[in-house]
Design an enzyme around this catalytic site. Structure first.
Site, short mmCIF file in Angstrom:
data_model
loop_
_atom_site.label_atom_id
_atom_site.label_comp_id
_atom_site.label_asym_id
_atom_site.label_seq_id
_atom_site.Cartn_x
_atom_site.Cartn_y
_atom_site.Cartn_z
N PRO A 113 0.76 -1.24 0.00
CA PRO A 113 0.00 0.00 0.00
C PRO A 113 0.80 1.30 0.00
CG PRO A 113 -0.02 -0.97 2.17
CD PRO A 113 0.69 -1.95 1.27
N CYS A 114 1.45 1.58 -1.12
CA CYS A 114 2.21 2.82 -1.24
C CYS A 114 1.30 4.05 -1.24
CB CYS A 114 3.07 2.78 -2.50
SG CYS A 114 2.16 2.48 -4.02
N HIS A 115 0.02 3.87 -1.54
CA HIS A 115 -0.92 4.99 -1.52
C HIS A 115 -1.15 5.52 -0.10
CE1 HIS A 115 -3.39 1.47 -0.72
NE2 HIS A 115 -4.29 2.28 -0.17
#
Length: 156
Positions: A113-115
């Site tokens: 989950p880089c967001h």
């Protein structure tokens, strides 16, 4: 593998062992390989029944990138941290720019989950799928988390 999501079409690429090597939103690629467990967990995620994944991942990258991506997996669903905080958690507070570059090269966004990483001021910063999608993903995850909390509070 191709998927329909609340955020539009998405696809995942798998290696021969069935581990996810890439994921993206859009009509995109697909290598014809299927893993029913990946499909099931993504379906559960997008229906709000799952907040983490436990299928195998096999992203290609440097050892530093892989360390950053492993740390991303620790950010809880519906929460955000800054690039500086991510660097601090990795034991190198001065590495926020390097962490940002590694974050930007994540081949498995959403699943890794880089967001969930934002600027130090709380402002949304770059996302491969665009800031509009990043904002929608974060808002949706926060709503799911609040709904889950409300349901569990009523049961208690």
């Amino acid at each position: 593998m191709r998927f329909d999501t609340p955020f539009g079409p998405a696809w995942a690429a798998l290696n021969d062992a069935g581990a996810v090597t890439a994921f993206s939103f859009g009509p995109g690629e697909g290598d014809g390989k299927r893993n029913p467990e990946v499909a099931r967990q993504l379906d559960e995620f997008f229906s709000g029944k799952r907040q983490t994944f436990d299928f195998p991942l096999a992203p290609k990258g440097s050892s530093f990138q892989k360390r950053v991506w492993a740390e991303l997996l620790k950010i809880p669903f519906g929460e955000t941290i800054s690039y500086g905080e991510l660097a601090r958690r990795m034991g190198n507070p001065a590495a926020s720019r390097a962490v940002g570059r590694a974050n930007a090269t994540n081949p498995i966004p959403l699943i890794v989950p880089c967001h969930r990483v934002i600027g130090s001021t709380g402002k949304l910063t770059g996302y491969g799928g665009g800031l509009d999608l990043k904002e929608k993903l974060l808002a949706w995850q926060r709503a799911v988390k609040l709904e889950t909390f409300a349901l569990t509070s009523r049961k208690a």
